[in-house]
Write a protein that holds these residues in place. Structure first.
Motif, PDB file in Angstrom:
ATOM      1  N   PHE A 252       0.842  -1.178   0.000  1.00  0.00           N
ATOM      2  CA  PHE A 252       0.000   0.000   0.000  1.00  0.00           C
ATOM      3  C   PHE A 252       0.884   1.237   0.000  1.00  0.00           C
ATOM      4  N   GLU A 253       0.456   2.241  -0.738  1.00  0.00           N
ATOM      5  CA  GLU A 253       1.199   3.496  -0.778  1.00  0.00           C
ATOM      6  C   GLU A 253       0.317   4.612  -0.234  1.00  0.00           C
ATOM      7  N   LEU A 254       0.822   5.383   0.704  1.00  0.00           N
ATOM      8  CA  LEU A 254       0.077   6.488   1.286  1.00  0.00           C
ATOM      9  C   LEU A 254      -0.093   7.592   0.255  1.00  0.00           C
ATOM     10  N   VAL A 255      -1.341   8.001   0.039  1.00  0.00           N
ATOM     11  CA  VAL A 255      -1.605   9.074  -0.917  1.00  0.00           C
ATOM     12  C   VAL A 255      -1.349  10.418  -0.254  1.00  0.00           C
ATOM     13  N   ARG A 256      -0.543  11.245  -0.871  1.00  0.00           N
ATOM     14  CA  ARG A 256      -0.164  12.526  -0.286  1.00  0.00           C
ATOM     15  C   ARG A 256      -0.645  13.678  -1.153  1.00  0.00           C
ATOM     16  N   THR A 257      -0.813  14.819  -0.506  1.00  0.00           N
ATOM     17  CA  THR A 257      -1.089  16.046  -1.245  1.00  0.00           C
ATOM     18  C   THR A 257       0.189  16.510  -1.933  1.00  0.00           C
ATOM     19  N   THR A 258       0.099  16.825  -3.207  1.00  0.00           N
ATOM     20  CA  THR A 258       1.273  17.293  -3.932  1.00  0.00           C
ATOM     21  C   THR A 258       0.977  18.620  -4.611  1.00  0.00           C
ATOM     22  N   ARG A 259       2.001  19.383  -4.848  1.00  0.00           N
ATOM     23  CA  ARG A 259       1.889  20.674  -5.549  1.00  0.00           C
ATOM     24  C   ARG A 259       2.986  20.738  -6.597  1.00  0.00           C
ATOM     25  N   ASP A 260       2.638  21.058  -7.815  1.00  0.00           N
ATOM     26  CA  ASP A 260       3.622  21.166  -8.896  1.00  0.00           C
ATOM     27  C   ASP A 260       3.269  22.398  -9.725  1.00  0.00           C
ATOM     28  N   PHE A 261       4.090  23.420  -9.649  1.00  0.00           N
ATOM     29  CA  PHE A 261       3.809  24.703 -10.283  1.00  0.00           C
ATOM     30  C   PHE A 261       5.080  25.203 -10.965  1.00  0.00           C
ATOM     31  N   SER A 262       4.943  25.840 -12.103  1.00  0.00           N
ATOM     32  CA  SER A 262       6.109  26.420 -12.773  1.00  0.00           C
ATOM     33  C   SER A 262       5.718  27.719 -13.453  1.00  0.00           C
ATOM     34  N   GLU A 263       6.672  28.590 -13.618  1.00  0.00           N
ATOM     35  CA  GLU A 263       6.461  29.849 -14.330  1.00  0.00           C
ATOM     36  C   GLU A 263       7.764  30.289 -14.987  1.00  0.00           C
ATOM     37  N   ASP A 264       7.643  31.009 -16.104  1.00  0.00           N
ATOM     38  CA  ASP A 264       8.789  31.577 -16.814  1.00  0.00           C
ATOM     39  C   ASP A 264       8.814  33.077 -16.578  1.00  0.00           C
ATOM     40  N   VAL A 265       9.947  33.590 -16.133  1.00  0.00           N
ATOM     41  CA  VAL A 265      10.075  35.008 -15.835  1.00  0.00           C
ATOM     42  C   VAL A 265      11.358  35.535 -16.463  1.00  0.00           C
TER      43      VAL A 265
ATOM     44  N   ASP B 232      22.643  41.594 -11.582  1.00  0.00           N
ATOM     45  CA  ASP B 232      23.478  42.769 -11.323  1.00  0.00           C
ATOM     46  C   ASP B 232      23.542  43.674 -12.542  1.00  0.00           C
ATOM     47  N   SER B 233      23.384  43.075 -13.736  1.00  0.00           N
ATOM     48  CA  SER B 233      23.374  43.850 -14.978  1.00  0.00           C
ATOM     49  C   SER B 233      22.736  42.999 -16.071  1.00  0.00           C
ATOM     50  N   GLY B 234      22.084  43.652 -17.008  1.00  0.00           N
ATOM     51  CA  GLY B 234      21.459  42.932 -18.115  1.00  0.00           C
ATOM     52  C   GLY B 234      20.228  42.157 -17.695  1.00  0.00           C
ATOM     53  N   THR B 235      19.781  41.277 -18.574  1.00  0.00           N
ATOM     54  CA  THR B 235      18.590  40.469 -18.304  1.00  0.00           C
ATOM     55  C   THR B 235      18.902  38.996 -18.548  1.00  0.00           C
ATOM     56  N   THR B 236      18.075  38.132 -17.970  1.00  0.00           N
ATOM     57  CA  THR B 236      18.191  36.684 -18.207  1.00  0.00           C
ATOM     58  C   THR B 236      16.838  36.035 -17.963  1.00  0.00           C
ATOM     59  N   ASP B 237      16.574  34.962 -18.682  1.00  0.00           N
ATOM     60  CA  ASP B 237      15.310  34.236 -18.553  1.00  0.00           C
ATOM     61  C   ASP B 237      15.456  33.120 -17.525  1.00  0.00           C
ATOM     62  N   LEU B 238      14.483  33.029 -16.627  1.00  0.00           N
ATOM     63  CA  LEU B 238      14.490  31.998 -15.589  1.00  0.00           C
ATOM     64  C   LEU B 238      13.233  31.147 -15.690  1.00  0.00           C
ATOM     65  N   ARG B 239      13.393  29.870 -15.461  1.00  0.00           N
ATOM     66  CA  ARG B 239      12.239  28.997 -15.267  1.00  0.00           C
ATOM     67  C   ARG B 239      12.246  28.572 -13.803  1.00  0.00           C
ATOM     68  N   ILE B 240      11.148  28.885 -13.103  1.00  0.00           N
ATOM     69  CA  ILE B 240      11.055  28.621 -11.667  1.00  0.00           C
ATOM     70  C   ILE B 240      10.025  27.511 -11.430  1.00  0.00           C
ATOM     71  N   TYR B 241      10.471  26.452 -10.777  1.00  0.00           N
ATOM     72  CA  TYR B 241       9.583  25.363 -10.384  1.00  0.00           C
ATOM     73  C   TYR B 241       9.358  25.425  -8.875  1.00  0.00           C
ATOM     74  N   PHE B 242       8.112  25.213  -8.469  1.00  0.00           N
ATOM     75  CA  PHE B 242       7.802  25.019  -7.049  1.00  0.00           C
ATOM     76  C   PHE B 242       7.139  23.657  -6.928  1.00  0.00           C
ATOM     77  N   GLN B 243       7.707  22.799  -6.070  1.00  0.00           N
ATOM     78  CA  GLN B 243       7.163  21.457  -5.887  1.00  0.00           C
ATOM     79  C   GLN B 243       7.100  21.137  -4.400  1.00  0.00           C
ATOM     80  N   GLY B 244       5.974  20.575  -3.971  1.00  0.00           N
ATOM     81  CA  GLY B 244       5.804  20.258  -2.561  1.00  0.00           C
ATOM     82  C   GLY B 244       4.988  18.999  -2.366  1.00  0.00           C
ATOM     83  N   GLN B 245       5.063  18.458  -1.154  1.00  0.00           N
ATOM     84  CA  GLN B 245       4.337  17.235  -0.816  1.00  0.00           C
ATOM     85  C   GLN B 245       3.868  17.299   0.619  1.00  0.00           C
ATOM     86  N   GLY B 246       2.584  16.960   0.839  1.00  0.00           N
ATOM     87  CA  GLY B 246       2.019  17.002   2.167  1.00  0.00           C
ATOM     88  C   GLY B 246       2.246  15.730   2.949  1.00  0.00           C
TER      89      GLY B 246
END
Length: 303
Positions: A197-210, A289-303
């Motif tokens: 048996f595997e315990l079912v957990r709350t999960t969160r998976d979110f990403s954004e490009d900035v 500190d100077s210029g620009t750059t593209d970031l991909r940010i992931y947020f992942q969590g588990q209850g």
């Protein structure tokens, strides 16, 4: 240009994207101008991509202006249920706002308000929180607005139940609906199970490009109240070094810095950030500190 992706499963808000008109054809069905009718302007608009929104232009500070669901479109709830409430909102400058949940019962004149307060920012579109249904109420209505002078554009509203959520047919209290003998047989019939048996957990998976530049900005705020572990993963997809730092807040308004020094992420590199202190809301601050750059940010969590 920032892009975001949200999923609103089992949204209980009628006309949550404001696509349908009321009988007058001048405002979205199921919604009303609630506070500030004499001190604010309300607009129902559609852009060239056929996306709708409700704009509130509050002309006076310290006097609230808001929209609210009409009572006939109330949402059935039951005590001790847990719901996620939120909205997609755009602003041109920082302005405080609130999402209020009105809990009530038709048999009583008492109304219980739960208010989630946010600081709206131009670089962020999505705001949400968790509410628990109090005792003695049967329905909920959603109100969104501000008490500051300024304009906000409400694009989407959602209210989804996160507990209890069951695989089987259940009522509002989480009790099984049994319609016939066959249903009972299926439930009580012994089942041979091989494996573990595997315990079912709350999960969160979110990403954004900035896009990071020399102006300090923040990622989308995350509610970690029901998560046991979580982390941010940042990929620097540009050609300039990025500087990131985690922030925590008890209310989504007042933020504290991670006491550890800023984390520098070279071009083409990835960094995972984990924080061992707790507050209900977290986000990631980023800049260069100077210029620009593209970031991909992931947020992942588990209850």
């Amino acid at each position: 240009m920032e892009s975001m992706c949200f999923e609103f499963e089992n949204n209980q808000v009628f006309n949550h994207m404001f696509a349908y008109a009321d009988k007058t054809g001048e405002f979205p069905a199921g919604w009303q101008k609630y506070r500030g009718r004499t001190t604010a302007d309300f607009y129902w608009e559609r852009d060239d991509k056929q996306n709708y929104c409700v704009k509130i232009k509050n002309r006076v500070s310290r006097l609230p202006a808001s929209i609210c669901q009409e009572r006939s479109y109330r949402i059935p709830v039951y005590e001790k249920q847990v719901w996620q409430v939120g909205a997609a909102i755009k602003v041109n400058h920082e302005i405080s706002a609130a999402i209020k949940v009105h809990f009530f019962s038709p048999s009583s004149s008492r109304v219980i308000y739960t208010s989630l307060d946010f600081m709206l920012e131009p670089e962020r579109d999505f705001y949400c929180g968790i509410v628990t249904v109090p005792t003695g109420v049967d329905y909920a209505l959603i109100e969104i607005g501000t008490s500051e002078a300024g304009m906000l554009s409400i694009i989407d509203v959602f209210f989804t139940r996160v507990f209890p959520v069951e695989k089987y047919d259940v009522d509002a209290q989480g009790k099984l609906n049994i319609n016939n003998v066959e249903s009972v047989t299926r439930i009580i019939e012994p089942v041979d199970v091989n494996g573990t048996f595997e315990l079912v957990r709350t999960t969160r998976d979110f990403s954004e490009d900035v896009t990071a530049d020399t102006t300090e900005r923040s990622s989308t705020m995350q509610d970690v109240f029901h998560l046991a572990t979580y982390s941010f993963c940042v990929i620097n997809e540009g050609a300039t070094e990025a500087i990131v730092q985690m922030q925590l807040s008890p209310n989504g308004i007042n933020w504290a810095e991670d006491p550890i020094a800023d984390d520098h992420i070279d071009a083409g590199q990835m960094r995972i950030l984990v924080y061992n202190r707790f507050a209900r809301y977290v986000r990631l601050k980023y800049r260069t500190d100077s210029g620009t750059t593209d970031l991909r940010i992931y947020f992942q969590g588990q209850g």
